[in-house]
Every structure is written in C-alpha cells, then in structure tokens.
Design an enzyme around this catalytic site. Structure first.
Site, PDB file in Angstrom:
ATOM      1  N   HIS A 108       0.775  -1.248   0.014  1.00 27.98           N
ATOM      2  CA  HIS A 108      -0.221  -0.105  -0.157  1.00 27.98           C
ATOM      3  C   HIS A 108       0.931   1.169  -0.162  1.00 27.98           C
ATOM      4  O   HIS A 108       0.130   2.454  -0.196  1.00 27.98           O
ATOM      5  CB  HIS A 108      -1.020   0.041   1.415  1.00 27.98           C
ATOM      6  CG  HIS A 108      -2.483   0.631   0.757  1.00 27.98           C
ATOM      7  ND1 HIS A 108      -3.561   0.341   1.522  1.00 27.98           N
ATOM      8  CD2 HIS A 108      -2.704   1.350  -0.024  1.00 27.98           C
ATOM      9  CE1 HIS A 108      -4.511   0.928   1.080  1.00 27.98           C
ATOM     10  NE2 HIS A 108      -4.260   1.629   0.100  1.00 27.98           N
ATOM     11  N   ASP A 131      -9.811  -0.320   4.306  1.00 25.98           N
ATOM     12  CA  ASP A 131      -8.532  -0.684   4.987  1.00 25.98           C
ATOM     13  C   ASP A 131      -8.903  -1.088   6.411  1.00 25.98           C
ATOM     14  O   ASP A 131      -9.459  -0.464   7.177  1.00 25.98           O
ATOM     15  CB  ASP A 131      -7.267   0.308   4.924  1.00 25.98           C
ATOM     16  CG  ASP A 131      -6.033  -0.445   4.879  1.00 25.98           C
ATOM     17  OD1 ASP A 131      -5.825  -1.523   5.405  1.00 25.98           O
ATOM     18  OD2 ASP A 131      -5.020   0.047   4.138  1.00 25.98           O
ATOM     19  N   HIS A 148       4.426   1.035   3.952  1.00 19.57           N
ATOM     20  CA  HIS A 148       3.059   0.859   3.510  1.00 19.57           C
ATOM     21  C   HIS A 148       2.078   1.207   4.857  1.00 19.57           C
ATOM     22  O   HIS A 148       0.796   1.226   4.537  1.00 19.57           O
ATOM     23  CB  HIS A 148       2.603  -0.659   3.240  1.00 19.57           C
ATOM     24  CG  HIS A 148       2.711  -1.623   4.380  1.00 19.57           C
ATOM     25  ND1 HIS A 148       1.977  -2.826   4.161  1.00 19.57           N
ATOM     26  CD2 HIS A 148       3.021  -1.520   5.628  1.00 19.57           C
ATOM     27  CE1 HIS A 148       2.121  -3.430   5.268  1.00 19.57           C
ATOM     28  NE2 HIS A 148       2.760  -2.805   6.109  1.00 19.57           N
TER      29      HIS A 148
HETATM   30  N1  LIG Z   1      -1.137  -1.210   4.188  1.00 22.45           N
HETATM   31  C1  LIG Z   1      -1.182  -2.037   5.112  1.00 22.45           C
HETATM   32  N2  LIG Z   1      -1.362  -3.213   5.421  1.00 22.45           N
HETATM   33  N3  LIG Z   1      -0.674  -1.510   6.381  1.00 22.45           N
HETATM   34  C2  LIG Z   1      -0.571  -2.044   7.668  1.00 22.45           C
HETATM   35  C3  LIG Z   1       0.290  -1.328   8.706  1.00 22.45           C
HETATM   36  C4  LIG Z   1       0.596  -1.687   9.986  1.00 22.45           C
HETATM   37  C5  LIG Z   1       0.934  -0.920  11.046  1.00 22.45           C
HETATM   38  N4  LIG Z   1       0.141   0.235  11.276  1.00 22.45           N
HETATM   39  C6  LIG Z   1       2.140  -0.162  10.726  1.00 22.45           C
HETATM   40  O1  LIG Z   1       2.389   1.080  10.670  1.00 22.45           O
HETATM   41  O2  LIG Z   1       3.293  -0.911  10.331  1.00 22.45           O
HETATM   42 MN   LIG Z   2      -3.075  -0.361   3.520  1.00 16.25          MN
HETATM   43 MN   LIG Z   3      -4.264  -2.817   5.643  1.00 15.38          MN
END
Ligand SMILES: NC(=[NH2+])NCCC[C@H](N)C(=O)O
Ligand SMILES: [Mn+2]
Ligand SMILES: [Mn+2]
Length: 311
Positions: A108, A131, A148
């Site tokens: 992402h 999301d 991401h």
């Molecule tokens: N695009 C995603 N799946 N993002 C997950 C992020 C998880 C967590 N909040 C982080 O900053 O690492």
């Molecule tokens: Mn995401």
């Molecule tokens: Mn996610």
C-alpha cells in the site's frame, strides 16, 4: 454500464501493475499484479465495455538503490520514493487522457504515488480508503518503519520534511479523506485521526449503521452531491481474512464478501470514480485455495467498481 461517469472523457481504463513489495517486509506481494492479470482481469473489463490500456508488467527492481539505509525509522525510503514517483506519473498520464487509472499492487505504500498522481490532475478529488489499517503513521509515529503504514501522512503533508521524499507535495486535505473498515489502528494514528478531524468508519460503525448507510455517508463526505472526482484505494485486508486470506497483515473482524462488493458497486454508481487501487494481494501467503479466493475477490471488486452489476 449502469452509470455515466462525469469525469472521464471515454470509457477507457489505464491499468498499471506495480510489482513492488518494498513498503513492507514480506516477499510475494510483488506477485499480486501478475496473478490478478493472469486470472483474466483485463478481458473481464473489456467484456464490461471498457477499452483497456495495460502499461505492461513494469520492472521496478532497477530502481532499487545499491544501499538504502534507514531514514530515521523508515525502511527502503529511497526505493519506495523512486517507485512511487514513477507510479504517480503513470497515473497522471492516464487521467490526463480522460481515462480511469487502475493500479494493481503491490503493497500500500504505492498509494503515495497513485493518490499524488490523481491529485495532480484532479486536485479537488476525494479519497476513500478501504482498509483494516489507517496507514497514516508519520516517520515519527511508525513503530514498524514499514512505509505501507505511512502513505496517508505524506499525502496530507504531516510527515515532516524527509528529503528522500522531496517530490511528494501535500495534496490531500483532511476533510477530503474518509476511511471504511478500520480495526487495527496504532495509538499514534488514533491521535492523528482525532487531531485532524478525519472521518473514519471503523468496523464498529459498519456494524452499527450497516454498510449501505456507511458508504452513503462516506461518499457524501468526500464528494458532496457527487460533485467531486473519487479515488478509491482498496486494501484487500479490509476484507475479513476468511474471505481474503492471502495478505501480509490480516486482521480478523473485517468486511464480508458482500460488504466489500457493496462499497465498490456504490462507488461506481456515483459516476465519479477516476482512480482505483487494489493493494496488498500476496499470492505467496496461505495455500492455493486461499490464493485463488483472494485473487478472484480482488478481480471482482475491481469489476464492481467499474460497473459490473448483479442484474
Ligand atoms: N497497508 C497495510 N497493510 N498497512 C499495515 C500497517 C500496519 C501498522 N500500522 C504499521 O504501521 O506498520
Ligand atoms: Mn493499507
Ligand atoms: Mn491494511
């Protein structure tokens, strides 16, 4: 096609496959676009009446710098920056021609590029972010260092000055953003959402109001009376892991099969969709059956957003 799109010049879609996984640590998410296209998405879109312009499977690995030491906590910052800058210009060039831009991820972090690309052509566009996660960590608040989890903070201009991301312009205002499906939001992210008054419909609100009401409120928030173009950024982990298991950061308690599709159908009906991202499909996770389930649902979400109806 049931609804006429007021922001496209023709019924054509530019498809950008971004086989990139540098925004997070797990291999395999870079194989998402290949699998989705192998499954036949391009033909399916043609059958819906779209003229499809596929950019081809680009090789972004040549952009990986020989050394990419952490920038503060941020991992692979130079690599992510180079890839997303290139994605932004691909998205912009499709939109400039009056086509819809569909970007297949990849992780992402790529949305840093897609949303920048959309805003360059449609500066008043609204962003619907579907999301489990808010992906709004700043370089300060991120615990993982995985970019991401950070793209939205860069888009809002609250990430601070990071010279590796000099090309990114703050292009999104907090009132032009809405979330659906949240259920795993870091403490630092909750604070940001609160302080900036960002509209968010977590799974709690989906349970409380039902998906139809939530989507109606979300659309009205970012595109009042359907006056503004819409960018839909769909992280497949918004769906419940029983429905879309092959993704890197699954969180239980997610959207059902129908709730996910309903969002896409309703966004199509606005006639305002100019760009869509489908992100975080990782065909190397879980078994073949799980991968098939995840890839097929990814394709059907895109088809619904582009006009497939049940009747
Ligand atoms: N695009 C995603 N799946 N993002 C997950 C992020 C998880 C967590 N909040 C982080 O900053 O690492
Ligand atoms: Mn995401
Ligand atoms: Mn996610």
């Amino acid at each position: 096609m049931s609804a006429q799109n007021k922001f496209l010049k023709q019924q054509s879609v530019g498809v950008i496959g971004v086989p990139f996984s540098g925004g997070q640590p797990r291999d395999g998410v870079d194989q998402g676009p290949l699998k989705i296209i192998e499954f036949g998405l391009l033909n399916q879109l043609e059958e819906l009446g779209w003229q499809v312009n596929f950019d081809g499977h680009r090789d972004y690995t040549t952009m990986q710098p020989a050394v990419d030491p952490p920038v503060g906590k941020l991992l692979n910052a130079r690599y992510v920056s180079a890839v997303t800058e290139s994605v932004a210009s691909s998205v912009s060039s499709h939109l400039k021609q009056g086509s819809l831009a569909l970007t297949l991820g990849g992780d992402h972090s790529i949305a840093l590029g897609t949303v920048s690309g959309t805003m360059a052509i449609h500066p008043d566009a609204g962003l619907i972010w579907v999301d489990a996660h808010a992906d709004i960590n700043t370089p300060e608040t991120t615990e993982s260092g995985n970019i991401h989890g950070c793209p939205v903070s860069f888009l809002l201009g609250i990430a601070g000055q990071i010279k590796e991301f000099n090309w990114v312009k703050p292009c999104l205002s907090p009132e032009r953003l809405v979330y659906i499906g949240l259920r795993d939001v870091d403490a630092g992210e909750k604070k940001i959402l609160r302080e900036h008054g960002i509209k968010a419909f977590s799974m709690h609100e989906v349970d409380k109001y039902g998906i139809a009401k939530v989507v109606e409120m979300a659309i009205e928030h970012v595109s009042p009376n359907r006056s503004r173009p819409i960018h839909l950024s769909f992280d497949v982990d918004a769906l419940d892991p029983t429905v879309a298991p092959s993704t890197g950061t699954p969180v239980r308690g997610g959207l059902t099969f129908r709730e996910g599709h309903y969002i896409c159908e309703a966004v199509h009906e606005t006639g305002c969709l100019v760009a869509m991202d489908l992100m975080e499909v990782n065909p190397s996770l879980e078994d073949d059956q799980a991968v098939f389930q995840t890839v097929t649902i990814g394709c059907s979400l895109v088809r619904c957003a582009l006009g497939e109806t049940l009747l």
